[in-house]
Design an enzyme around this catalytic site. Sequence first.
Site, short mmCIF file in Angstrom:
data_model
loop_
_atom_site.label_atom_id
_atom_site.label_comp_id
_atom_site.label_asym_id
_atom_site.label_seq_id
_atom_site.Cartn_x
_atom_site.Cartn_y
_atom_site.Cartn_z
N ASN A 9 -11.45 3.58 -9.54
CA ASN A 9 -10.45 3.70 -10.61
C ASN A 9 -10.38 2.36 -11.32
O ASN A 9 -9.85 1.39 -10.77
CB ASN A 9 -9.10 4.07 -9.98
N LYS A 11 -8.74 1.52 -13.92
CA LYS A 11 -7.44 1.25 -14.55
C LYS A 11 -7.66 0.71 -15.97
O LYS A 11 -8.58 1.12 -16.64
CB LYS A 11 -6.62 0.30 -13.69
N HIS A 95 -1.50 9.43 -10.03
CA HIS A 95 -1.63 8.08 -9.50
C HIS A 95 -0.25 7.42 -9.44
O HIS A 95 0.59 7.65 -10.31
CB HIS A 95 -2.58 7.25 -10.38
N GLU A 97 0.77 4.60 -10.18
CA GLU A 97 1.16 3.84 -11.38
C GLU A 97 1.65 4.78 -12.48
O GLU A 97 2.56 4.44 -13.23
CB GLU A 97 -0.03 2.98 -11.85
N GLU A 167 -2.63 7.61 -1.06
CA GLU A 167 -2.55 6.20 -1.42
C GLU A 167 -1.14 5.69 -1.16
O GLU A 167 -0.24 5.85 -2.00
CB GLU A 167 -2.87 6.02 -2.91
N GLY A 173 -3.21 -2.48 -4.60
CA GLY A 173 -3.28 -3.73 -5.34
C GLY A 173 -2.54 -4.88 -4.67
O GLY A 173 -2.32 -5.92 -5.27
N SER A 213 -6.19 -1.02 -1.36
CA SER A 213 -6.82 -2.28 -0.96
C SER A 213 -8.04 -2.08 -0.04
O SER A 213 -8.23 -2.85 0.91
CB SER A 213 -5.80 -3.22 -0.30
#
Length: 250
Positions: A9, A11, A95, A97, A167, A173, A213
Site C-alpha cells: 500500500n 499511500k 483501511h 486511515e 491491521e 506506521g 510495521s
Amino acid sequence: MRKKIVAGNWKMHKNATQTAELLNELKAQVSTKNNAQVIVAPTFVNLALATSLLEGTSIQVSAQNMHQAASGAYTGEITADMLKSVGVNTVILGHSERRAIFHETDALIASKVDAALQNDMTVIFCFGEELKDRQSKNHFNIVENQLKDGLFHLQAKDWEKIVLAYEPVWAIGTGETASPEQAQEMHEFIRETVRKAYGSDIAEDVSILYGGSVKPDNAKEIFSKPDVDGGLIGGAALNSKDFLAIVNAI
Ligand code: PEP
C-alpha cells in the site's frame, strides 16, 4: 485454495517518475516462481501507468480506495468502473486511515464492498483494533463487529472475491509490530468467526493478511504462522529491496 499474498500500500507516496522507477525494479525481480501473489497499490493518478507497465507480469495492481456510487456529483471521487477501465481489478477498502482520518464508517465501507463486488472486483478488506481496545481487552469484540458490519451481509459466493487484512491500528506506521503469536491468535479468531457464519470451506479458503510495521527482519516469523497468509505492507513497500525481501520471506 487459500492464496499467499503480499500487497504494498503506497499511500500518498511517489509521483509518476518514482512510480515507474519502483515498478520497473519490482518487475525485474518478481516472477511467477514467487510463492506469493504480489500486489501493488499506487495512488489513483498512477494506476493507469502501473497497469500498463506491469502488463504481462504476475504483479497485480490495486486501488487504495473508491467511491460506492456508480457515477454522480462527487467531486474528487473515483468509481469502480473507472478503476476497471484502466485495468485495475482489486481495491483496498476500510483501511484504518480511511476510517480514522476520513471518517469512513462500517456502513459506508460495506456499501463500497458491495459496489466493488457488483463490478467483479477483488476487495482487500482492512480492519483492526485501536490501542485502547487492546488495552481494555475489547479487541476481539471490535474485530468481530468490523467483520460482521462490513462483510457478513455478503452471500457465500461473494467470498471468492474477499481478502481479509487484519491491521491493528497501533502497529500501523509506528514501528511496533504485533508479535507473531498475537497475529496468529487474532487470525485464528477471525477464521473461526468466518467459519461460524459461512462454514469451513469459506473459512479455510479466505486469505488473511497481517498488516502493521512488517519489515524484512520480522516478516518470516509472522508469515510462518498457520493462519497468516501474507501481508499488507505500508512503509516497507516503498523501496524494492525491502518489499522484495518481504515477498521472499513467504
Ligand atoms: C498499512 O498502512 O497498511 C501498513 C501496514 O503500514 P505499515 O507497514 O507502514 O505499518
